[in-house]
Every structure is written in C-alpha cells, then in structure tokens.
Design a protein around this motif. Structure first.
Motif, PDB file in Angstrom:
ATOM      1  N   ILE A   1      20.631 -25.651  11.489  1.00 59.32           N
ATOM      2  CA  ILE A   1      21.067 -24.543  12.339  1.00 59.32           C
ATOM      3  C   ILE A   1      22.298 -24.985  13.122  1.00 59.32           C
ATOM      4  O   ILE A   1      22.324 -26.101  13.651  1.00 59.32           O
ATOM      5  N   LEU A   2      23.297 -24.112  13.161  1.00 66.99           N
ATOM      6  CA  LEU A   2      24.496 -24.383  13.966  1.00 66.99           C
ATOM      7  C   LEU A   2      24.599 -23.283  15.014  1.00 66.99           C
ATOM      8  O   LEU A   2      24.652 -22.101  14.663  1.00 66.99           O
ATOM      9  N   THR A   3      24.609 -23.657  16.283  1.00 68.59           N
ATOM     10  CA  THR A   3      24.685 -22.627  17.326  1.00 68.59           C
ATOM     11  C   THR A   3      25.956 -22.777  18.170  1.00 68.59           C
ATOM     12  O   THR A   3      26.553 -23.835  18.256  1.00 68.59           O
ATOM     13  N   GLY A   4      26.307 -21.645  18.801  1.00 69.75           N
ATOM     14  CA  GLY A   4      27.441 -21.633  19.721  1.00 69.75           C
ATOM     15  C   GLY A   4      27.064 -20.890  20.984  1.00 69.75           C
ATOM     16  O   GLY A   4      25.882 -20.534  21.189  1.00 69.75           O
ATOM     17  N   ALA A   5      28.054 -20.608  21.790  1.00 66.35           N
ATOM     18  CA  ALA A   5      27.827 -20.036  23.118  1.00 66.35           C
ATOM     19  C   ALA A   5      27.022 -18.730  23.082  1.00 66.35           C
ATOM     20  O   ALA A   5      26.298 -18.412  24.022  1.00 66.35           O
TER      21      ALA A   5
END
Ligand code: NAD
Length: 247
Positions: A19-23
């Motif tokens: 999983i890649l998350t951002g703001a």
C-alpha cells in the motif's frame, strides 16, 4: 460499489499486497493535504514564500524561526487520530497478505492505528535531533512557540522530516522499491502522485493489479486496473467489512 468489489477481489487474492499512501489518507483526520482545494498550497498566504520554499532545507537553515512558526501551525496536528482509512489498513493485516504500508505522510497515524510494517518515506513529525550533537528528541519534549534548542549543547533541533532539497533516507527508499517490485497488488491511496521520488515507486511495480483510491485524477490513472474516486475512509471501510464477511 462495483469498483469496491473489484478492489476487494484483488486485495483478497493478493499474494503480496503493498500500500502506498499520501496526504489524502489523513485529510479525514483533520490534517489538510497539499494540493486539494482545501489543501495547504491553496490556503490564503500569510508568508511571502511558497510552501515548497518554507519547507526547504535552505529555508530551515536561513530562517529557522519562520520555518518553525509555519511548521508548527501547518504540519503538526498533535491531537489528530487515525481515521477509518488508517484503521481499515491496520485491520487488513489480519485479513490478507499485506507486506508493507509505504507512506509519504509524516503524521505517524498508520502506526497509531496498528499497521506493523510502515515505511515513512518523508520521515516523521514525531522525532527530532540536535544538528550539533545529534541528541534525539520527541515531539512532546519541544516547546512549539519558539526555535527548539538542545538542552545538552544549545544546538538547533531539526525535525526528522525530509524537507525539500533533502534526499530520502536510502534504506527506506531501497526497502520501498523492493517491496513495490515484489508486490502483485499495489493499492495507492490519497496521493496526487506528483511528488518524486515517491511517485516514481510506481515505475518499479511490475504487476497489472494497480488500485488507485483518490478523489482526483493522477498521472498513473491509465495504468490502474481499478480506480475509486471517493473518500478513502469510506472506501477502505467498505473493503474491509466485505473482507471480514468473506473471511
Ligand atoms: P497531495 O496533497 O499532493 O495529494 C493528496 C491527494 O489526496 C489529492 O489528489 C486529493 O485529491 C486526494 N485526497 C484528499 N483527501 C482525500 C480523501 N479523503 N480520500 C481520497 N483522496 C483524497 O499529497 P501527496 O501526494 O501525499 O504529496 C504531498 C506531500 O505532502 C508529501 O510529501 C507528504 O509528505 C506531504 N504532506 C503530508 C501530510 C501528512 O503527513 N498528513 C499532510 C500534508 C502534506
């Protein structure tokens, strides 16, 4: 709902889910992102500098006082709590083969929710160090109204956050690249995929099961198998409740 079901199928059968998350994963915790209409970049300007300058290494060195004023009033949300997205991602570890959560966020909310293998590409607001003697500090030890100085040597204390002009931690980046390259399913949540080198991770993904869960378009939408244009908290909560039904 159709896209949620497609995403569910992919994560449920994943052998190696990354999983890649951002703001955008943290906006529902009350922390603004950078590029949404309500994000930091679109906030009425109080300073004569753009955010990229205020949050750069050279600005930190040259105007430490203004840096900290901006940092404490715009990036540090001490009372923020994990939202449905963070909680769902942590719960997913019991329900499918989650290998890592790679995040661009600096808020520590994935760990707070219980995710176990979190790679913080841009560091964290939780930790600090003296630039002179390296003494470590926690956020709680700092006085947010002034430039924090080392109690041991008087040196300036710096956040363990990767500022503009600074390289990413090499080990974290290598780890993130390896995890992404080994993933058969990549779930990307709440990021505009415009900040490099983080967005460049997608170029290491070799699979064809990319899920993008983001409120607005991203430059990688064409490569996605499933796109979910809804709030991450609501979408992830649905995915996890369906996973629980199937478990
Ligand atoms: P960004 O602001 O460029 O993009 C955020 C994306 O999330 C946008 O495309 C927006 O449409 C989407 N989004 C917003 N709320 C959403 C929601 N509830 N559900 C789904 N999508 C939603 O942020 P970025 O791509 O992460 O890159 C900017 C940089 O901002 C990163 O380097 C990060 O370190 C930093 N940042 C971090 C935090 C944090 O730690 N919480 C907050 C602000 C900025």
């Amino acid at each position: 709902m159709e896209n949620i079901r497609k995403a569910l199928e992919l994560v449920h059968t994943a052998k190696s889910l990354v999983i890649l998350t951002g703001a955008g994963a943290s906006t529902e915790s009350g922390i603004p992102d950078f590029r949404s209409s309500s994000g930091l970049y679109n906030k009425p300007k109080r300073y004569d500098y753009p955010a990229e300058v205020l949050l750069s290494h050279s600005f930190f060195v040259e105007h430490t006082d203004i840096f900290y004023e901006y940092y404490f009033s715009n990036l540090v949300y001490k009372d923020a709590k994990p939202n449905d997205c963070h909680i769902a991602l942590a719960e997913m570890e019991q329900l499918c083969n989650v290998k890592a959560v790679i995040t661009q966020n600096i808020d520590g909310l994935h760990q707070q929710a219980g995710s176990s293998n979190v790679i913080e590409l841009h560091g964290t607001i939780k930790r600090y160090h003296c630039m002179k003697c390296n003494k470590p500090y926690s956020l709680e030890e700092l006085e947010p109204s002034s430039v924090p100085l080392c109690t041991q040597c008087g040196g300036i204390i710096k956040p363990d956050v990767v500022l503009y002009e600074e390289p990413l931690n090499e080990n974290d980046l290598m780890n993130a690249i390896q995890q992404t390259a080994a993933a058969d399913v990549l779930l990307v949540i709440g990021t505009s995929l415009t900040v490099y080198p983080a967005a460049g991770l997608l170029n290491y993904y070799k699979g064809n099961k990319l899920i993008i869960m983001n409120m607005s378009q991203t430059p990688f939408d064409n490569s996605a198998k499933v796109i979910i244009r809804d709030k991450a908290g609501r979408s992830m909560k649905k995915v996890v409740s369906l996973l629980k039904e199937n478990h």
